[in-house]
Structure formats: structure tokens, C-alpha cells
Scaffold this motif. Sequence first.
Motif, PDB file in Angstrom:
ATOM      1  N   GLU A  92       0.838  -1.198   0.000  1.00  0.00           N
ATOM      2  CA  GLU A  92       0.000   0.000   0.000  1.00  0.00           C
ATOM      3  C   GLU A  92       0.877   1.254   0.000  1.00  0.00           C
ATOM      4  OE1 GLU A  92      -3.641  -0.528   2.730  1.00  0.00           O
ATOM      5  OE2 GLU A  92      -2.155  -1.947   3.480  1.00  0.00           O
ATOM      6  N   VAL A  93       0.551   2.197  -0.871  1.00  0.00           N
ATOM      7  CA  VAL A  93       1.317   3.434  -0.951  1.00  0.00           C
ATOM      8  C   VAL A  93       1.099   4.283   0.297  1.00  0.00           C
ATOM      9  CG1 VAL A  93       1.751   5.492  -2.338  1.00  0.00           C
ATOM     10  CG2 VAL A  93       1.096   3.362  -3.448  1.00  0.00           C
ATOM     11  N   SER A  94      -0.067   4.180   0.897  1.00  0.00           N
ATOM     12  CA  SER A  94      -0.347   4.985   2.078  1.00  0.00           C
ATOM     13  C   SER A  94       0.554   4.627   3.249  1.00  0.00           C
ATOM     14  CB  SER A  94      -1.814   4.833   2.486  1.00  0.00           C
ATOM     15  OG  SER A  94      -2.129   3.476   2.706  1.00  0.00           O
ATOM     16  N   LEU A  95       1.024   3.383   3.327  1.00  0.00           N
ATOM     17  CA  LEU A  95       1.945   2.977   4.384  1.00  0.00           C
ATOM     18  C   LEU A  95       3.357   3.363   3.970  1.00  0.00           C
ATOM     19  CD1 LEU A  95       2.323   1.438   7.106  1.00  0.00           C
ATOM     20  CD2 LEU A  95       2.827  -0.587   5.723  1.00  0.00           C
ATOM     21  N   PRO A  96       4.007   4.260   4.700  1.00  0.00           N
ATOM     22  CA  PRO A  96       5.345   4.700   4.281  1.00  0.00           C
ATOM     23  C   PRO A  96       6.380   3.593   4.393  1.00  0.00           C
ATOM     24  CG  PRO A  96       4.787   5.615   6.440  1.00  0.00           C
ATOM     25  CD  PRO A  96       3.543   4.957   5.921  1.00  0.00           C
ATOM     26  N   HIS A 271      -1.443  24.901   3.411  1.00  0.00           N
ATOM     27  CA  HIS A 271      -1.089  24.719   2.007  1.00  0.00           C
ATOM     28  C   HIS A 271      -0.798  23.269   1.652  1.00  0.00           C
ATOM     29  CE1 HIS A 271      -0.762  29.080   1.526  1.00  0.00           C
ATOM     30  NE2 HIS A 271      -0.046  29.102   2.642  1.00  0.00           N
ATOM     31  N   ILE A 272      -0.867  23.004   0.348  1.00  0.00           N
ATOM     32  CA  ILE A 272      -0.387  21.764  -0.254  1.00  0.00           C
ATOM     33  C   ILE A 272       0.467  22.157  -1.451  1.00  0.00           C
ATOM     34  CG2 ILE A 272      -0.998  19.628  -1.428  1.00  0.00           C
ATOM     35  CD1 ILE A 272      -3.551  19.538   0.212  1.00  0.00           C
ATOM     36  N   LEU A 273       1.745  21.820  -1.391  1.00  0.00           N
ATOM     37  CA  LEU A 273       2.682  22.114  -2.464  1.00  0.00           C
ATOM     38  C   LEU A 273       3.168  20.804  -3.075  1.00  0.00           C
ATOM     39  CD1 LEU A 273       4.925  24.788  -0.669  1.00  0.00           C
ATOM     40  CD2 LEU A 273       2.765  25.150  -1.877  1.00  0.00           C
ATOM     41  N   GLY A 274       3.486  20.821  -4.337  1.00  0.00           N
ATOM     42  CA  GLY A 274       3.982  19.624  -5.011  1.00  0.00           C
ATOM     43  C   GLY A 274       5.112  19.963  -5.954  1.00  0.00           C
ATOM     44  N   ALA A 275       6.092  19.052  -6.059  1.00  0.00           N
ATOM     45  CA  ALA A 275       7.228  19.264  -6.952  1.00  0.00           C
ATOM     46  C   ALA A 275       7.753  17.924  -7.425  1.00  0.00           C
ATOM     47  CB  ALA A 275       8.341  20.043  -6.241  1.00  0.00           C
ATOM     48  N   GLY A 276       8.340  17.928  -8.625  1.00  0.00           N
ATOM     49  CA  GLY A 276       8.962  16.725  -9.142  1.00  0.00           C
ATOM     50  C   GLY A 276       8.278  16.211 -10.398  1.00  0.00           C
ATOM     51  N   PRO A 277       8.887  15.224 -11.035  1.00  0.00           N
ATOM     52  CA  PRO A 277       8.358  14.682 -12.294  1.00  0.00           C
ATOM     53  C   PRO A 277       7.146  13.792 -12.054  1.00  0.00           C
ATOM     54  CG  PRO A 277      10.285  13.433 -11.621  1.00  0.00           C
ATOM     55  CD  PRO A 277      10.163  14.571 -10.649  1.00  0.00           C
ATOM     56  N   CYS A 278       6.401  13.541 -13.108  1.00  0.00           N
ATOM     57  CA  CYS A 278       5.268  12.628 -13.006  1.00  0.00           C
ATOM     58  C   CYS A 278       5.766  11.194 -12.988  1.00  0.00           C
ATOM     59  CB  CYS A 278       4.286  12.842 -14.159  1.00  0.00           C
ATOM     60  SG  CYS A 278       4.931  12.324 -15.767  1.00  0.00           S
ATOM     61  N   LEU A 279       4.839  10.254 -12.821  1.00  0.00           N
ATOM     62  CA  LEU A 279       5.187   8.840 -12.709  1.00  0.00           C
ATOM     63  C   LEU A 279       5.110   8.110 -14.040  1.00  0.00           C
ATOM     64  CD1 LEU A 279       3.277   8.236  -9.392  1.00  0.00           C
ATOM     65  CD2 LEU A 279       5.735   7.918  -9.689  1.00  0.00           C
ATOM     66  N   ILE A 339      -1.574   6.383  -9.086  1.00  0.00           N
ATOM     67  CA  ILE A 339      -0.430   6.135  -8.221  1.00  0.00           C
ATOM     68  C   ILE A 339      -0.208   4.621  -8.149  1.00  0.00           C
ATOM     69  CG2 ILE A 339       0.590   6.481  -5.954  1.00  0.00           C
ATOM     70  CD1 ILE A 339       0.055   9.070  -7.429  1.00  0.00           C
ATOM     71  N   PRO A 340       0.927   4.109  -8.596  1.00  0.00           N
ATOM     72  CA  PRO A 340       1.159   2.657  -8.579  1.00  0.00           C
ATOM     73  C   PRO A 340       1.308   2.126  -7.162  1.00  0.00           C
ATOM     74  CG  PRO A 340       2.716   3.805 -10.032  1.00  0.00           C
ATOM     75  CD  PRO A 340       2.041   4.838  -9.200  1.00  0.00           C
ATOM     76  N   ASN A 341       1.170   0.818  -7.010  1.00  0.00           N
ATOM     77  CA  ASN A 341       1.453   0.175  -5.737  1.00  0.00           C
ATOM     78  C   ASN A 341       2.931   0.329  -5.402  1.00  0.00           C
ATOM     79  OD1 ASN A 341      -1.179  -0.727  -5.311  1.00  0.00           O
ATOM     80  ND2 ASN A 341      -0.813  -2.669  -6.352  1.00  0.00           N
ATOM     81  N   ALA A 342       3.226   0.213  -4.128  1.00  0.00           N
ATOM     82  CA  ALA A 342       4.616   0.240  -3.682  1.00  0.00           C
ATOM     83  C   ALA A 342       5.153  -1.190  -3.608  1.00  0.00           C
ATOM     84  CB  ALA A 342       4.710   0.907  -2.316  1.00  0.00           C
ATOM     85  N   GLN A 343       6.448  -1.331  -3.436  1.00  0.00           N
ATOM     86  CA  GLN A 343       7.021  -2.641  -3.192  1.00  0.00           C
ATOM     87  C   GLN A 343       6.630  -3.116  -1.804  1.00  0.00           C
ATOM     88  OE1 GLN A 343      11.238  -2.608  -3.892  1.00  0.00           O
ATOM     89  NE2 GLN A 343      11.052  -1.638  -5.901  1.00  0.00           N
ATOM     90  N   GLN A 344       6.726  -4.418  -1.575  1.00  0.00           N
ATOM     91  CA  GLN A 344       6.365  -4.967  -0.274  1.00  0.00           C
ATOM     92  C   GLN A 344       7.241  -4.342   0.810  1.00  0.00           C
ATOM     93  OE1 GLN A 344       3.913  -7.204   0.566  1.00  0.00           O
ATOM     94  NE2 GLN A 344       3.169  -7.168  -1.548  1.00  0.00           N
TER      95      GLN A 344
END
Length: 481
Positions: A92-96, A271-279, A339-344
Motif C-alpha cells: 500500500e502506498v499509504s503505508l510509508p 497549504h499543499i505544495l507539489g514538486a517533481g516529475p510525473c510517474l 499512483i502505482p502500488n509500492a514494493q512490499q
Amino acid sequence: MNRMKIVTYNVNGLRPRISQFGSLRKLLDSFDADIICFQETKLSRQEFRADLVQAEGYESFFSCTRTTEKGRTGYSGVATFCRVNSVFSSNEVSLPVSAEEGFTGVLKDFSVSGYKKVEYSPLIEGLEDFSADELLKIDGEGRCIITDHEHFVLFNIYGPRAVADDTERIQFKHNFFNILQKRWESLLHQGRRIFVVGDLNISPFAIDCCDAGPDFEKNKFKSWFRSLLVDNGGAFFDVFREKHPQRREAYTCWPTNSGAEEFNFGTRIDHILGAGPCLHKEETQGHSLVACHVKECDILDQFKRWKPGSTPRHKEQKTRNGKMEGSDHAPVYVSLVDIPNAQQHSTPSLSTRYCPQVYGCQQTLVSMFARRQSAEDSNLSGGSNFISDDGNVVEKCSQLNKRTLHSCSSASSDFIHQGILCTSDYSNNDSFNEPSSGAQTFSASGHTKSSVICKKKARKSQSSQLSLKSFFKKTVVNIMK
């Protein structure tokens, strides 16, 4: 591909918000979000209890004030809650995959009991001009939690406030944002994607402040904020303004003592700020993290203390202290797509699930396989408050649940041998870019190490350490008298 919702909310005290909603779980569920970032929690580590920091279905990460300077005990504080289905071996991406308290890196190299320095090496370039004590002061007010969600790094920030005539706090605020920007630039240079959410205590444009005066544009913190943004040559997008470039009176904070919310006399400082390339694998012109993956961003007006149609201020119901119930801020949310899944990976060590004063001790694999003696033997060994474990007697974990963090240090090898694991994630020794396992032991560098209350009693000359082979031996009971 996943959809995600991130919420940022200055709660103006986590205790009263929990009381307002009935429980922490109800408060969190009210946002229906995957990641919820709170600022101004006003909790100290000594006040941690399960009902304040843990909710079923969520993992939580806290940073608390470590200083008592100028009466700042229980001041500030941030917390990030992540809604998850599994805390171990999750994609899960939500779990860091990792988490960090503060942003200077100094908390990794210091133990804080009277701010005793142990060793320090700069985390990023550009901090050589700051002393270790200065960096410790920056991170000592509990103003930042960083969580790495593999595809992006999330900064939960509570920016310091400084009035015009307080030169000391103005300098503190300047150092705070200057170092924070260096950390962001370091990550962007590594090709990482960043979201910054929270109460920055800055209104960047005149449209964001109800009483912007002639000197508004000259404020150096507002100028610093604008310099971050793409239109001013920076790397960040102001996500709300990307979606609502001309919306007026879109405020997130109102004075507490003037009925300002009824007349919408406020500012936009959350605020919510975002930076960086897309996926996307092939990035083309116009692609970015915000342009390709942000679907919505808006203010959650339903959480305001006063809303159109509410009872007029002079007739409204108030709390016992005469104030309106609720925070003086409104939450802001962003919805992400593709947003893709994360690795295990497993829960990072900074999670409150490993905080000893929340859950006390946890059993290890040793204790699961250890042979238990009969109740009669246990009573002979020390009564009902002890359990015997192959010749060693240890105090039950249930007796440790009320300990403070000061009385629990990292798990020693002797302690683990007894089948008990006492963990503390206060120092968060994770490497920021490396996943960590939830089954590790962690040192409590946030406080002076002290001996653990649990005690053992060795029988005769038996070794306290058990071999794996001994777990599977059959117990021979002599029934002959």
C-alpha cells in the motif's frame, strides 16, 4: 493504479478534536482519506496513550516538542496518520516505507535529555554554517514529520509564527524555512517527488489575505514562499492555486476572538505544495507530479466552526470556556490519481505501534516457542505476577504498560532472551531512503537510556540464552514418586 486522498488540518489541540468527534477513529474516518496530517497537536511524549495516538486501521507518526524554552511544553507538534489494511508485508502506498522526525537530520545523532550531544554529521550540504545546537533547536519544537511513500516524499509541516517585533523568532523562522528548502532541494536533486502539506503560517499572495496592506509584498517570508513556486522560477506548484487560480476569500484560518469566520475575515496559510516529475515512463513537456496526478484540491469548509446558515455568533452554542467548538483552521485536501502500488514493505520504526508507553512490551518469536512451566512452579518462583521461562523469571508485560518513556530504553540482548521485546522509535534510526522492518528493535535516543524495569532471575548456572533446538525438545515429566 490507485487513487489517494491526502488531508492536512491544524487541529489546534488533538485532545479537544478527539473529544469533539467522540474518538480518534471517528475523527480520522470523518475525512475519508488515506493520509491525514495534523498540526498543532499540543501533545508531549509523556502524554501518549493509545486512545490519543492509535486508531484501528491507521498507522501514526508523531513529532512532539522536546524543549521547555519559554514555557513551550506541550506546544506545537505534528502527526501523520496513514490508513492501511496491513502493517507488515504491505504494498500500500499509504503505508510509508520509512519515516523521519524533523528535517535537519540532527535528531538521528542526538539523545535528548537536557540536549546532550553524542555525535553529529550534517545530513545535507549547506548546513555547515549551522551549529549542532542551532539545528537541534530547529527540530526541537516538533514541527515536521517526513514519510517516504516510495513514489513521493511527504512533508507534514507546522511553520513557526513570528510577530514583527520579535527578532529572535523572526530569525528562528528564517532558519527554519532556509534549512527546510535545502532539504527539499537535496531530494529533488536525487530525482524524488515531493508533497509539502501543513500550516506554514504564510499567506503567499494578497488574494490569500483579507487585510493585505501596502507592505504585504515586501514581507520576506511571503517573498520566500513565492520564490518556491514555478511562476517565480522555483520547483513547486501551489496545488490549490493550480486548481483555483482566481478564487477569492478562499481562507483556511480565522482569528479566534472576533467572530471572523461569520464574516470570512481570514487568511490562507494551510497549504499543499507539489514538486517533481510525473510517474509516467515517458515524460513530455507539460508533465509533472501535479499536472499528471492531482485531480482535485480544495478546502473542506464543512469542518469550519461557523458555516453559512449557522446560528448568529451572539446566539451560538459555545464550549465551557466560551469559545466556539472546533479548530480555528479548516482542512485542505488533495486527490491523487494513477499512483502505482509500492514494493512490499512493513511499518517504519517511528510508528507509535512501537512506542513502549502505548503498548508496553511485545512478545518475540522466542516467547512464542518457549516452554511454560506449570502454574504451581510459577507461584513458587514468585507468584502470579511472574512467568517462568526455562529457568528465567521475568516480570509480566502487563505490569509495564503504565511506564513512561523515560523508564524504557532500547531492548537489550539479555531482555530479548527472556522472550520480551521492549521497543522505542523515538529517535527513528531508519535510513530515510531505506525501508525498515517493523520487527526490529530500536533505541530510545529521545531520552536518557535507563535500565528496563523487567528483571530476570537465573537458576543455578544455567545460561539465560536458549538455543533453537531446545524449543523443540520434548519435555519429560517424571510421574514416579
